[in-house]
Write a protein that holds these residues in place. Structure first.
Motif, PDB file in Angstrom:
ATOM      1  N   LEU A  85       0.859  -1.184   0.000  1.00 31.48           N
ATOM      2  CA  LEU A  85       0.000   0.000   0.000  1.00 31.48           C
ATOM      3  C   LEU A  85       0.894   1.234   0.000  1.00 31.48           C
ATOM      4  CD1 LEU A  85      -2.943   0.986   0.126  1.00 31.48           C
ATOM      5  CD2 LEU A  85      -2.737   1.009   2.618  1.00 31.48           C
ATOM      6  N   ASP A  86       0.644   2.135  -0.945  1.00 35.84           N
ATOM      7  CA  ASP A  86       1.475   3.335  -1.066  1.00 35.84           C
ATOM      8  C   ASP A  86       0.913   4.516  -0.299  1.00 35.84           C
ATOM      9  OD1 ASP A  86       3.577   2.622  -3.328  1.00 35.84           O
ATOM     10  OD2 ASP A  86       1.654   1.753  -3.910  1.00 35.84           O
ATOM     11  N   VAL A  87      -0.423   4.603  -0.250  1.00 37.46           N
ATOM     12  CA  VAL A  87      -1.070   5.724   0.429  1.00 37.46           C
ATOM     13  C   VAL A  87      -2.274   5.215   1.205  1.00 37.46           C
ATOM     14  CG1 VAL A  87      -2.465   7.813   0.080  1.00 37.46           C
ATOM     15  CG2 VAL A  87      -0.340   7.516  -1.201  1.00 37.46           C
ATOM     16  N   LEU A  88      -2.391   5.684   2.445  1.00 35.75           N
ATOM     17  CA  LEU A  88      -3.586   5.449   3.249  1.00 35.75           C
ATOM     18  C   LEU A  88      -4.182   6.801   3.611  1.00 35.75           C
ATOM     19  CD1 LEU A  88      -5.608   3.892   5.043  1.00 35.75           C
ATOM     20  CD2 LEU A  88      -3.861   3.916   6.860  1.00 35.75           C
ATOM     21  N   VAL A  89      -5.421   7.029   3.199  1.00 35.04           N
ATOM     22  CA  VAL A  89      -6.131   8.238   3.596  1.00 35.04           C
ATOM     23  C   VAL A  89      -7.253   7.832   4.542  1.00 35.04           C
ATOM     24  CG1 VAL A  89      -7.428  10.265   2.868  1.00 35.04           C
ATOM     25  CG2 VAL A  89      -5.617   9.355   1.387  1.00 35.04           C
ATOM     26  N   ASN A  90      -7.070   8.172   5.814  1.00 37.02           N
ATOM     27  CA  ASN A  90      -8.085   7.885   6.835  1.00 37.02           C
ATOM     28  C   ASN A  90      -9.121   9.002   6.785  1.00 37.02           C
ATOM     29  OD1 ASN A  90      -7.189   5.420   8.225  1.00 37.02           O
ATOM     30  ND2 ASN A  90      -5.385   6.632   8.776  1.00 37.02           N
ATOM     31  N   ASN A  91     -10.103   8.810   5.915  1.00 43.65           N
ATOM     32  CA  ASN A  91     -11.117   9.838   5.700  1.00 43.65           C
ATOM     33  C   ASN A  91     -12.428   9.546   6.431  1.00 43.65           C
ATOM     34  OD1 ASN A  91     -12.638  12.005   4.037  1.00 43.65           O
ATOM     35  ND2 ASN A  91     -13.714  10.096   3.553  1.00 43.65           N
ATOM     36  N   ALA A  92     -12.734   8.278   6.665  1.00 48.08           N
ATOM     37  CA  ALA A  92     -14.022   7.924   7.278  1.00 48.08           C
ATOM     38  C   ALA A  92     -14.203   8.667   8.601  1.00 48.08           C
ATOM     39  CB  ALA A  92     -14.104   6.419   7.500  1.00 48.08           C
ATOM     40  N   GLY A  93     -15.337   9.334   8.741  1.00 50.46           N
ATOM     41  CA  GLY A  93     -15.602  10.070   9.973  1.00 50.46           C
ATOM     42  C   GLY A  93     -17.077  10.368  10.101  1.00 50.46           C
ATOM     43  N   ILE A  94     -17.533  10.552  11.320  1.00 51.74           N
ATOM     44  CA  ILE A  94     -18.932  10.885  11.567  1.00 51.74           C
ATOM     45  C   ILE A  94     -19.012  12.080  12.508  1.00 51.74           C
ATOM     46  CG2 ILE A  94     -19.796   8.537  11.175  1.00 51.74           C
ATOM     47  CD1 ILE A  94     -19.943   8.215  14.247  1.00 51.74           C
ATOM     48  N   ALA A  95     -20.103  12.840  12.367  1.00 50.67           N
ATOM     49  CA  ALA A  95     -20.317  13.985  13.263  1.00 50.67           C
ATOM     50  C   ALA A  95     -20.978  13.547  14.556  1.00 50.67           C
ATOM     51  CB  ALA A  95     -21.183  15.033  12.570  1.00 50.67           C
ATOM     52  N   SER A 140       7.633   5.055  -1.033  1.00 44.14           N
ATOM     53  CA  SER A 140       7.348   6.390  -0.486  1.00 44.14           C
ATOM     54  C   SER A 140       5.957   6.420   0.131  1.00 44.14           C
ATOM     55  CB  SER A 140       7.459   7.448  -1.587  1.00 44.14           C
ATOM     56  OG  SER A 140       8.758   7.468  -2.136  1.00 44.14           O
ATOM     57  N   PRO A 141       5.750   5.639   1.195  1.00 40.78           N
ATOM     58  CA  PRO A 141       4.410   5.528   1.770  1.00 40.78           C
ATOM     59  C   PRO A 141       3.977   6.800   2.496  1.00 40.78           C
ATOM     60  CG  PRO A 141       5.988   4.295   3.082  1.00 40.78           C
ATOM     61  CD  PRO A 141       6.733   4.809   1.892  1.00 40.78           C
ATOM     62  N   ARG A 142       2.660   7.083   2.397  1.00 29.65           N
ATOM     63  CA  ARG A 142       2.104   8.272   3.027  1.00 29.65           C
ATOM     64  C   ARG A 142       0.813   7.911   3.753  1.00 29.65           C
ATOM     65  NH1 ARG A 142       6.520   9.213   1.791  1.00 29.65           N
ATOM     66  NH2 ARG A 142       7.290  10.621   0.166  1.00 29.65           N
ATOM     67  N   ILE A 143       0.616   8.514   4.928  1.00 32.98           N
ATOM     68  CA  ILE A 143      -0.642   8.397   5.657  1.00 32.98           C
ATOM     69  C   ILE A 143      -1.195   9.804   5.847  1.00 32.98           C
ATOM     70  CG2 ILE A 143      -1.770   7.720   7.817  1.00 32.98           C
ATOM     71  CD1 ILE A 143       0.465   5.647   8.211  1.00 32.98           C
TER      72      ILE A 143
END
Length: 242
Positions: A85-95, A140-143
């Protein structure tokens, strides 16, 4: 589109709509293969088809960030499909629910607080730790952790009183700094971003920015050079004070 980029894989959580979808679309447009993480099967498939129609290579990953089993299965699926895995975007979120004073600090509903933390903080830790072995295999992994200026203590956590949501983002920011410290001697670069006040169903579409505008900072952090900043909190304007 360079050959090197053609085989890079990015996992975006909560990517079937809103900012998450815009981040997936933006990364796909510059050559990433998109692993589209989402809970709902029909919405996930529809989002993958929308990316396919835009000429983006994408596949759906069943992913409930609040479930250990779901996250482990997603990591296994990614390993089989991409090997790394090159990029992980932790986008899941709730209000979280805010009706009836549930997020007024003086009448805070602790069940709402638990629910919000389970997705916005525990979910990020759960997914990140499950994906770290695959990230370590990348060059070049990114979080990127999608946060909010509502979590900024320095800015006074502006906006409406949201005593579950705002502190969840403060905790996410602190967790981002912890990961950045731990991974300082590795190629994995970890940062947090604020997409701004974006018109999505999250905000009732009553906001000035388009999802594509909100996604831009996450895409920039996901494609940082190897000497890029680590453990920071950024929006379009630059560094956001903690």
């Amino acid at each position: 589109m360079g050959q090197v980029n053609d085989t890079k894989t990015a996992l975006v959580t909560g990517a079937n709509k809103g900012i998450g979808f815009a981040i997936a679309q933006g990364l796909g447009a510059i050559g990433f293969t998109i692993a589209l993480g989402a809970r709902d099967g029909a919405r996930r498939q529809e989002a993958v088809e929308r990316l396919d129609a835009a000429g983006i290579t994408a596949f759906g990953v069943p992913l409930d960030v609040t479930s250990d089993e779901s996250v482990a299965a997603a990591a296994s699926a990614l390993e089989q499909r991409a090997g790394r895995l090159d990029v992980l975007v932790n986008n899941a979120g709730i209000a979280g629910r805010a009706d009836g004073g549930r997020q007024d600090p003086t009448t805070l509903d602790l069940d709402v607080l638990r629910t919000v933390l389970d997705t916005n903080v525990f979910g990020v830790v759960r997914v990140t730790n499950a994906m770290l072995p695959l990230l370590h295999r990348a060059d070049s992994p990114r979080i990127v952790n999608v946060s909010s200026t509502m979590g900024s203590l320095a800015l006074g956590a502006g906006g409406p009183l949201m005593a579950a949501y705002a502190p969840s983002k403060s905790l996410l920011n602190s967790m981002t700094a912890q990961y950045a410290r731990r991974l300082a001697d590795t190629p994995i670069i970890v940062n947090a971003c604020c997409p701004g006040f974006v018109a999505t169903d999250f905000t009732g579409y009553n906001a000035p920015r388009a999802p594509e505008q909100g996604a831009a900072i996450a895409i920039r952090l996901a494609t940082l050079p190897d000497d890029g900043p680590r453990g920071g909190f950024f929006d379009d304007e630059g560094v956001i004070p903690w």
